[in-house]
Design an enzyme around this catalytic site. Structure first.
Site, PDB file in Angstrom:
ATOM      1  CE1 TYR A  39      46.045  49.841  19.063  1.00 53.60           C
ATOM      2  CE2 TYR A  39      45.323  51.823  20.202  1.00 53.60           C
ATOM      3  CZ  TYR A  39      45.036  50.654  19.530  1.00 53.60           C
ATOM      4  OH  TYR A  39      43.723  50.296  19.341  1.00 53.60           O
ATOM      5  CE  LYS A  63      48.791  35.599  11.496  1.00 54.41           C
ATOM      6  NZ  LYS A  63      47.749  34.642  11.093  1.00 54.41           N
ATOM      7  CG  ASP A  99      44.535  33.639  12.102  1.00 50.62           C
ATOM      8  OD1 ASP A  99      45.014  33.263  13.191  1.00 50.62           O
ATOM      9  OD2 ASP A  99      44.977  33.241  11.007  1.00 50.62           O
ATOM     10  CG  ASP A 110      41.128  48.483  19.760  1.00 46.58           C
ATOM     11  OD1 ASP A 110      40.272  48.893  20.566  1.00 46.58           O
ATOM     12  OD2 ASP A 110      41.214  48.894  18.584  1.00 46.58           O
ATOM     13  CG  ASP A 116      35.226  47.165  19.772  1.00 48.58           C
ATOM     14  OD1 ASP A 116      35.541  47.461  20.949  1.00 48.58           O
ATOM     15  OD2 ASP A 116      34.923  48.026  18.917  1.00 48.58           O
TER      16      ASP A 116
HETATM   17  C1  IPM Z   1      39.527  51.560  23.046  1.00 46.31           C
HETATM   18  C2  IPM Z   1      39.432  52.550  21.932  1.00 46.31           C
HETATM   19  C3  IPM Z   1      40.747  53.302  21.806  1.00 46.31           C
HETATM   20  C4  IPM Z   1      41.836  52.287  21.461  1.00 46.31           C
HETATM   21  C5  IPM Z   1      40.738  54.456  20.801  1.00 46.31           C
HETATM   22  C6  IPM Z   1      39.648  55.455  21.115  1.00 46.31           C
HETATM   23  C7  IPM Z   1      42.069  55.137  20.736  1.00 46.31           C
HETATM   24  O1  IPM Z   1      39.083  51.902  20.750  1.00 46.31           O
HETATM   25  O2  IPM Z   1      39.784  51.976  24.198  1.00 46.31           O
HETATM   26  O3  IPM Z   1      39.343  50.367  22.811  1.00 46.31           O
HETATM   27  O4  IPM Z   1      42.028  51.944  20.292  1.00 46.31           O
HETATM   28  O5  IPM Z   1      42.491  51.825  22.391  1.00 46.31           O
HETATM   29 MG    MG Z   2      38.592  49.859  20.973  1.00 44.67          MG
END
Ligand code: IPM
Ligand code: MG
Length: 381
Positions: free
Chosen positions: A151, A198, A230, A254, A258
Protein backbone atom coordinates in the site's frame (compact mmCIF):
# COMPACT_ATOMS: atom_id res chain seq x y z
CA UNK A 1 -4.19 13.11 23.66
CA UNK A 2 -4.63 11.58 27.10
CA UNK A 3 -8.30 11.44 28.04
CA UNK A 4 -9.17 12.97 31.38
CA UNK A 5 -10.84 11.01 34.18
CA UNK A 6 -12.91 12.64 36.86
CA UNK A 7 -14.00 9.80 39.09
CA UNK A 8 -16.38 7.79 37.03
CA UNK A 9 -16.71 10.43 34.45
CA UNK A 10 -14.62 10.41 31.30
CA UNK A 11 -14.21 13.32 28.98
CA UNK A 12 -13.49 12.38 25.38
CA UNK A 13 -13.12 14.56 22.34
CA UNK A 14 -14.19 12.47 19.39
CA UNK A 15 -13.47 13.54 15.82
CA UNK A 16 -16.19 12.34 13.47
CA UNK A 17 -15.25 11.78 9.84
CA UNK A 18 -18.42 10.48 8.16
CA UNK A 19 -16.88 10.43 4.67
CA UNK A 20 -18.73 9.22 1.59
CA UNK A 21 -21.78 7.21 0.57
CA UNK A 22 -23.48 5.50 3.49
CA UNK A 23 -20.73 6.74 5.87
CA UNK A 24 -22.76 9.65 7.29
CA UNK A 25 -25.96 7.66 7.89
CA UNK A 26 -24.27 4.76 9.67
CA UNK A 27 -21.99 7.04 11.68
CA UNK A 28 -25.05 8.95 12.92
CA UNK A 29 -26.31 5.75 14.54
CA UNK A 30 -22.96 5.13 16.25
CA UNK A 31 -23.09 8.68 17.63
CA UNK A 32 -26.60 8.06 18.96
CA UNK A 33 -25.31 5.00 20.80
CA UNK A 34 -22.32 6.89 22.21
CA UNK A 35 -24.49 9.80 23.34
CA UNK A 36 -26.85 7.39 25.10
CA UNK A 37 -23.85 5.75 26.81
CA UNK A 38 -22.49 9.16 27.87
CA UNK A 39 -25.80 10.07 29.40
CA UNK A 40 -26.35 6.72 31.16
CA UNK A 41 -22.81 6.48 32.57
CA UNK A 42 -22.23 10.13 33.19
CA UNK A 43 -19.44 10.66 30.68
CA UNK A 44 -18.78 13.71 28.63
CA UNK A 45 -18.27 12.97 24.92
CA UNK A 46 -17.82 15.87 22.55
CA UNK A 47 -18.20 15.23 18.81
CA UNK A 48 -16.62 17.42 16.11
CA UNK A 49 -17.22 16.62 12.45
CA UNK A 50 -14.82 17.13 9.54
CA UNK A 51 -14.61 16.25 5.83
CA UNK A 52 -12.69 13.35 4.32
CA UNK A 53 -12.78 11.41 1.05
CA UNK A 54 -14.74 12.29 -2.08
CA UNK A 55 -16.81 14.93 -0.26
CA UNK A 56 -13.58 16.61 0.82
CA UNK A 57 -12.28 16.54 -2.77
CA UNK A 58 -15.52 18.17 -3.94
CA UNK A 59 -15.31 20.88 -1.31
CA UNK A 60 -11.59 21.43 -0.82
CA UNK A 61 -9.90 19.58 -3.69
CA UNK A 62 -8.14 17.48 -1.05
CA UNK A 63 -9.27 14.08 0.32
CA UNK A 64 -7.68 14.90 3.69
CA UNK A 65 -7.77 18.66 4.31
CA UNK A 66 -5.29 20.10 6.83
CA UNK A 67 -8.00 21.05 9.30
CA UNK A 68 -9.36 17.48 9.28
CA UNK A 69 -5.91 16.11 10.07
CA UNK A 70 -5.41 18.76 12.78
CA UNK A 71 -8.75 17.89 14.33
CA UNK A 72 -7.81 14.19 14.41
CA UNK A 73 -4.46 14.97 16.01
CA UNK A 74 -6.06 17.05 18.74
CA UNK A 75 -8.83 14.53 19.49
CA UNK A 76 -8.82 11.49 21.77
CA UNK A 77 -10.34 9.21 19.16
CA UNK A 78 -11.68 9.23 15.63
CA UNK A 79 -14.94 7.75 14.45
CA UNK A 80 -14.69 7.11 10.74
CA UNK A 81 -17.51 6.36 8.29
CA UNK A 82 -16.49 5.15 4.86
CA UNK A 83 -14.71 6.38 1.80
CA UNK A 84 -14.97 6.05 -1.97
CA UNK A 85 -17.04 7.14 -4.94
CA UNK A 86 -17.76 5.39 -8.27
CA UNK A 87 -16.61 8.41 -10.26
CA UNK A 88 -13.07 7.63 -9.07
CA UNK A 89 -13.38 3.83 -9.15
CA UNK A 90 -14.18 3.99 -12.83
CA UNK A 91 -11.45 6.47 -13.66
CA UNK A 92 -8.01 4.89 -13.25
CA UNK A 93 -6.25 8.05 -14.37
CA UNK A 94 -7.71 10.26 -11.61
CA UNK A 95 -4.75 11.80 -9.78
CA UNK A 96 -6.64 12.74 -6.64
CA UNK A 97 -8.60 9.84 -5.12
CA UNK A 98 -10.78 9.60 -1.99
CA UNK A 99 -8.87 6.56 -0.66
CA UNK A 100 -5.71 8.67 -0.45
CA UNK A 101 -7.44 10.53 2.40
CA UNK A 102 -7.81 7.38 4.50
CA UNK A 103 -4.36 6.05 3.67
CA UNK A 104 -2.71 9.37 4.55
CA UNK A 105 -4.68 9.54 7.77
CA UNK A 106 -3.51 6.04 8.76
CA UNK A 107 0.08 6.92 7.95
CA UNK A 108 0.12 10.38 9.55
CA UNK A 109 -1.45 9.08 12.75
CA UNK A 110 0.75 5.97 12.82
CA UNK A 111 -2.23 3.61 12.99
CA UNK A 112 -0.19 0.50 12.36
CA UNK A 113 -2.55 -2.15 13.70
CA UNK A 114 -6.00 -2.75 12.33
CA UNK A 115 -8.02 -5.11 14.49
CA UNK A 116 -11.02 -6.78 12.87
CA UNK A 117 -13.13 -9.14 14.96
CA UNK A 118 -15.13 -11.75 13.06
CA UNK A 119 -17.90 -13.60 14.86
CA UNK A 120 -20.71 -15.92 13.87
CA UNK A 121 -23.75 -14.61 15.75
CA UNK A 122 -25.97 -17.46 16.87
CA UNK A 123 -29.08 -15.63 15.61
CA UNK A 124 -27.58 -15.04 12.16
CA UNK A 125 -26.21 -18.49 11.39
CA UNK A 126 -28.84 -18.93 8.68
CA UNK A 127 -27.90 -15.66 6.96
CA UNK A 128 -24.47 -16.78 5.89
CA UNK A 129 -24.22 -18.63 2.59
CA UNK A 130 -21.83 -20.95 4.44
CA UNK A 131 -23.16 -24.01 6.25
CA UNK A 132 -24.29 -23.50 9.82
CA UNK A 133 -22.17 -26.44 10.98
CA UNK A 134 -19.08 -24.82 9.43
CA UNK A 135 -19.44 -21.37 10.96
CA UNK A 136 -21.12 -22.00 14.32
CA UNK A 137 -18.82 -20.88 17.12
CA UNK A 138 -16.40 -18.93 14.93
CA UNK A 139 -14.57 -16.20 16.81
CA UNK A 140 -11.55 -14.72 15.03
CA UNK A 141 -9.58 -11.56 15.63
CA UNK A 142 -7.68 -10.37 12.57
CA UNK A 143 -4.59 -8.25 13.19
CA UNK A 144 -3.86 -6.52 9.91
CA UNK A 145 -0.71 -4.39 9.56
CA UNK A 146 -1.95 -1.04 8.29
CA UNK A 147 0.82 1.41 7.47
CA UNK A 148 3.31 -0.63 5.46
CA UNK A 149 3.62 -3.13 2.63
CA UNK A 150 2.48 -2.73 -0.93
CA UNK A 151 0.00 0.00 0.00
CA UNK A 152 2.79 2.38 0.90
CA UNK A 153 5.81 1.19 -1.10
CA UNK A 154 7.16 3.13 -4.03
CA UNK A 155 4.77 3.28 -6.99
CA UNK A 156 5.88 3.71 -10.56
CA UNK A 157 4.28 4.17 -13.92
CA UNK A 158 6.54 4.23 -16.98
CA UNK A 159 6.44 7.27 -19.22
CA UNK A 160 4.64 5.41 -21.98
CA UNK A 161 2.06 4.31 -19.38
CA UNK A 162 2.54 0.63 -20.21
CA UNK A 163 4.44 -0.61 -17.18
CA UNK A 164 3.56 -0.13 -13.54
CA UNK A 165 4.88 -1.37 -10.21
CA UNK A 166 4.09 -1.22 -6.49
CA UNK A 167 6.80 -2.13 -4.05
CA UNK A 168 6.09 -4.23 -0.96
CA UNK A 169 8.46 -3.17 1.81
CA UNK A 170 8.56 -4.18 5.48
CA UNK A 171 11.10 -3.54 8.21
CA UNK A 172 11.58 -5.79 11.26
CA UNK A 173 10.32 -2.97 13.51
CA UNK A 174 7.07 -2.69 11.61
CA UNK A 175 6.51 -6.42 11.97
CA UNK A 176 7.56 -6.56 15.63
CA UNK A 177 5.18 -3.93 16.96
CA UNK A 178 2.04 -5.50 15.50
CA UNK A 179 3.24 -9.03 16.32
CA UNK A 180 3.44 -8.10 20.00
CA UNK A 181 -0.13 -6.83 19.91
CA UNK A 182 -1.32 -10.01 18.21
CA UNK A 183 0.41 -12.30 20.75
CA UNK A 184 -0.95 -10.26 23.66
CA UNK A 185 -4.44 -10.50 22.19
CA UNK A 186 -4.04 -14.27 21.83
CA UNK A 187 -3.03 -14.55 25.48
CA UNK A 188 -6.37 -13.04 26.44
CA UNK A 189 -8.22 -15.29 23.96
CA UNK A 190 -7.56 -18.87 22.86
CA UNK A 191 -3.74 -18.75 22.81
CA UNK A 192 -3.13 -19.21 19.12
CA UNK A 193 -1.66 -16.92 16.44
CA UNK A 194 -1.78 -17.81 12.76
CA UNK A 195 0.63 -15.85 10.61
CA UNK A 196 -0.75 -15.53 7.09
CA UNK A 197 1.89 -14.84 4.44
CA UNK A 198 3.32 -15.97 1.13
CA UNK A 199 6.73 -17.01 2.38
CA UNK A 200 7.15 -19.58 -0.39
CA UNK A 201 7.39 -16.70 -2.88
CA UNK A 202 7.90 -13.31 -1.23
CA UNK A 203 11.04 -12.08 0.50
CA UNK A 204 8.99 -9.71 2.64
CA UNK A 205 6.91 -12.69 3.87
CA UNK A 206 10.09 -14.56 4.80
CA UNK A 207 11.07 -11.60 6.96
CA UNK A 208 7.63 -11.75 8.61
CA UNK A 209 8.16 -15.45 9.44
CA UNK A 210 11.61 -14.85 10.87
CA UNK A 211 10.63 -11.89 13.02
CA UNK A 212 7.35 -13.39 14.23
CA UNK A 213 9.03 -16.72 15.10
CA UNK A 214 11.59 -14.82 17.18
CA UNK A 215 8.91 -12.84 19.01
CA UNK A 216 6.84 -15.93 19.69
CA UNK A 217 9.60 -17.11 22.07
CA UNK A 218 8.46 -14.40 24.47
CA UNK A 219 4.94 -15.85 24.48
CA UNK A 220 5.32 -19.47 25.51
CA UNK A 221 1.64 -19.85 26.23
CA UNK A 222 0.71 -18.98 22.64
CA UNK A 223 0.88 -21.47 19.80
CA UNK A 224 2.22 -20.04 16.52
CA UNK A 225 1.09 -21.48 13.21
CA UNK A 226 1.88 -20.41 9.61
CA UNK A 227 -0.39 -20.45 6.60
CA UNK A 228 0.22 -19.32 3.04
CA UNK A 229 -2.37 -16.76 2.09
CA UNK A 230 -3.90 -18.85 -0.70
CA UNK A 231 -4.43 -21.72 1.68
CA UNK A 232 -5.66 -19.33 4.38
CA UNK A 233 -8.28 -17.97 1.97
CA UNK A 234 -9.56 -21.51 1.58
CA UNK A 235 -9.32 -22.47 5.27
CA UNK A 236 -11.28 -19.40 6.37
CA UNK A 237 -14.40 -20.67 4.66
CA UNK A 238 -13.69 -24.41 5.01
CA UNK A 239 -13.02 -24.42 8.72
CA UNK A 240 -13.06 -20.95 10.29
CA UNK A 241 -13.22 -22.35 13.84
CA UNK A 242 -9.55 -23.34 13.64
CA UNK A 243 -8.55 -19.66 13.92
CA UNK A 244 -8.08 -17.51 16.98
CA UNK A 245 -5.82 -14.52 16.14
CA UNK A 246 -4.78 -14.08 12.51
CA UNK A 247 -1.73 -11.88 12.03
CA UNK A 248 -0.96 -10.62 8.56
CA UNK A 249 0.41 -7.84 6.39
CA UNK A 250 -1.60 -4.98 4.95
CA UNK A 251 -2.96 -6.26 1.64
CA UNK A 252 -3.54 -9.88 2.70
CA UNK A 253 -5.43 -8.53 5.72
CA UNK A 254 -7.58 -6.32 3.52
CA UNK A 255 -8.58 -9.27 1.38
CA UNK A 256 -9.11 -11.98 3.97
CA UNK A 257 -11.12 -9.70 6.27
CA UNK A 258 -13.69 -9.05 3.53
CA UNK A 259 -13.77 -12.77 2.89
CA UNK A 260 -14.21 -13.55 6.57
CA UNK A 261 -17.16 -11.17 6.80
CA UNK A 262 -19.23 -13.78 4.94
CA UNK A 263 -19.11 -15.87 8.11
CA UNK A 264 -21.03 -13.25 10.06
CA UNK A 265 -23.74 -13.07 7.43
CA UNK A 266 -23.06 -9.51 6.26
CA UNK A 267 -20.12 -7.20 5.82
CA UNK A 268 -22.41 -4.64 7.44
CA UNK A 269 -21.64 -6.21 10.83
CA UNK A 270 -17.86 -5.98 10.86
CA UNK A 271 -16.28 -3.32 13.02
CA UNK A 272 -12.64 -2.39 13.32
CA UNK A 273 -10.17 -0.47 15.41
CA UNK A 274 -6.99 1.03 13.98
CA UNK A 275 -4.49 1.80 16.67
CA UNK A 276 -1.02 3.25 16.95
CA UNK A 277 1.13 4.56 19.75
CA UNK A 278 -0.71 7.85 20.08
CA UNK A 279 -3.95 7.72 18.15
CA UNK A 280 -6.88 5.42 17.56
CA UNK A 281 -9.50 5.36 14.84
CA UNK A 282 -12.66 3.26 14.71
CA UNK A 283 -14.37 2.33 11.48
CA UNK A 284 -16.64 -0.26 9.91
CA UNK A 285 -14.74 -2.43 7.44
CA UNK A 286 -17.34 -1.94 4.72
CA UNK A 287 -16.99 0.64 1.99
CA UNK A 288 -19.19 3.57 0.99
CA UNK A 289 -21.86 1.37 -0.72
CA UNK A 290 -22.90 4.15 -3.14
CA UNK A 291 -25.94 2.27 -4.47
CA UNK A 292 -27.50 2.36 -1.00
CA UNK A 293 -26.72 5.96 -0.13
CA UNK A 294 -29.68 7.81 1.37
CA UNK A 295 -32.04 4.85 1.02
CA UNK A 296 -32.03 3.93 4.70
CA UNK A 297 -31.00 0.35 3.94
CA UNK A 298 -27.37 0.46 5.09
CA UNK A 299 -26.63 -1.66 8.13
CA UNK A 300 -25.38 0.61 10.94
CA UNK A 301 -24.22 -2.26 13.17
CA UNK A 302 -20.60 -2.28 11.96
CA UNK A 303 -20.37 1.41 12.84
CA UNK A 304 -22.15 0.94 16.18
CA UNK A 305 -19.81 -1.94 17.06
CA UNK A 306 -16.85 0.23 16.08
CA UNK A 307 -18.12 2.69 18.69
CA UNK A 308 -18.09 -0.20 21.19
CA UNK A 309 -14.44 -0.86 20.27
CA UNK A 310 -13.76 2.83 20.90
CA UNK A 311 -15.18 2.45 24.41
CA UNK A 312 -13.11 -0.70 25.00
CA UNK A 313 -10.02 1.22 23.93
CA UNK A 314 -10.59 3.62 26.85
CA UNK A 315 -11.30 0.69 29.15
CA UNK A 316 -14.98 1.53 29.31
CA UNK A 317 -15.78 -2.17 29.08
CA UNK A 318 -19.19 -2.11 30.81
CA UNK A 319 -20.27 0.59 28.39
CA UNK A 320 -18.96 -1.34 25.37
CA UNK A 321 -20.71 -4.48 26.61
CA UNK A 322 -24.02 -2.63 26.82
CA UNK A 323 -23.71 -1.58 23.18
CA UNK A 324 -22.96 -5.18 22.21
CA UNK A 325 -25.97 -6.37 24.19
CA UNK A 326 -28.14 -3.84 22.39
CA UNK A 327 -26.84 -5.08 19.05
CA UNK A 328 -27.48 -8.70 20.00
CA UNK A 329 -31.00 -7.82 21.07
CA UNK A 330 -31.66 -6.07 17.75
CA UNK A 331 -30.42 -9.17 15.91
CA UNK A 332 -32.54 -11.46 18.06
CA UNK A 333 -35.68 -9.40 17.42
CA UNK A 334 -34.83 -8.94 13.73
CA UNK A 335 -34.79 -5.18 14.12
CA UNK A 336 -32.37 -5.19 11.24
CA UNK A 337 -31.70 -3.83 7.76
CA UNK A 338 -32.40 -5.87 4.60
CA UNK A 339 -28.88 -7.30 4.23
CA UNK A 340 -29.75 -9.62 7.14
CA UNK A 341 -33.52 -9.33 7.13
CA UNK A 342 -35.54 -10.81 4.29
CA UNK A 343 -38.92 -9.74 5.71
CA UNK A 344 -40.88 -7.15 3.74
CA UNK A 345 -41.02 -5.02 6.91
CA UNK A 346 -37.28 -4.82 7.43
CA UNK A 347 -36.08 -1.89 9.48
CA UNK A 348 -34.32 1.27 8.29
CA UNK A 349 -30.80 2.38 9.23
CA UNK A 350 -32.16 5.08 11.53
CA UNK A 351 -34.67 2.76 13.20
CA UNK A 352 -31.95 0.25 14.03
CA UNK A 353 -29.96 3.13 15.55
CA UNK A 354 -32.98 4.29 17.54
CA UNK A 355 -33.62 0.80 18.83
CA UNK A 356 -30.02 0.49 20.01
CA UNK A 357 -30.18 3.92 21.64
CA UNK A 358 -33.44 2.95 23.36
CA UNK A 359 -32.03 -0.31 24.60
CA UNK A 360 -29.08 1.51 26.14
CA UNK A 361 -31.55 3.63 28.09
CA UNK A 362 -33.81 0.69 28.96
CA UNK A 363 -31.69 -2.48 29.04
CA UNK A 364 -33.96 -4.17 31.56
CA UNK A 365 -37.04 -3.84 29.43
CA UNK A 366 -38.07 -7.44 28.96
CA UNK A 367 -41.63 -6.69 27.92
CA UNK A 368 -42.75 -9.29 25.42
CA UNK A 369 -43.99 -6.42 23.32
CA UNK A 370 -40.45 -5.04 23.21
CA UNK A 371 -40.17 -5.24 19.47
CA UNK A 372 -43.51 -3.59 18.81
CA UNK A 373 -43.07 -0.92 21.41
CA UNK A 374 -39.65 -0.02 20.23
CA UNK A 375 -40.76 0.10 16.65
CA UNK A 376 -43.71 2.26 17.63
CA UNK A 377 -46.14 -0.35 16.35
CA UNK A 378 -47.62 -1.46 19.62
CA UNK A 379 -51.35 -1.20 20.17
CA UNK A 380 -50.87 -0.70 23.89
CA UNK A 381 -48.91 2.53 23.78
C1 IPM B 1 -10.42 -1.13 4.11
C2 IPM B 1 -10.63 -0.50 2.78
C3 IPM B 1 -9.46 0.42 2.45
C4 IPM B 1 -8.20 -0.44 2.38
C5 IPM B 1 -9.63 1.25 1.18
C6 IPM B 1 -10.89 2.09 1.22
C7 IPM B 1 -8.44 2.12 0.93
O1 IPM B 1 -10.81 -1.48 1.81
O2 IPM B 1 -10.29 -0.39 5.11
O3 IPM B 1 -10.38 -2.36 4.20
O4 IPM B 1 -7.90 -1.03 1.35
O5 IPM B 1 -7.52 -0.52 3.40
MG1 MG C 1 -10.95 -3.45 2.56
Amino acid sequence: MIPTFTGNNMKLNIAVLPGDGIGPEVTDQAIKALKAIASEFNHNFKFTTADVGAVAIDKHNNPLPENTLDLCKSSDAILFGSIGHPKYDNNPSAKIRPEQGLLKLRKELGLFANIRPVKAYETLLEKSPLKKSVIKGTDISIYRELTGGIYFGEKQLSEDGNTASDLCVYSSEEIERIAHLAFKAAQARSHKVTLVDKANVLESSRLWRKVVTEISKQYNDVELEFLFVDNAAMQIILNPKQFDVILTENMFGDIISDEASVIGGSIGLLASASVGEKFALFEPIHGSYPQATGKGIANPIASVLSAAMLLDHFELHREAELIRLAVEKSLKLSITTPDINDQYDYVSTTRVGEFIEDFIFNPKDTNINFKNIHLGQSTII
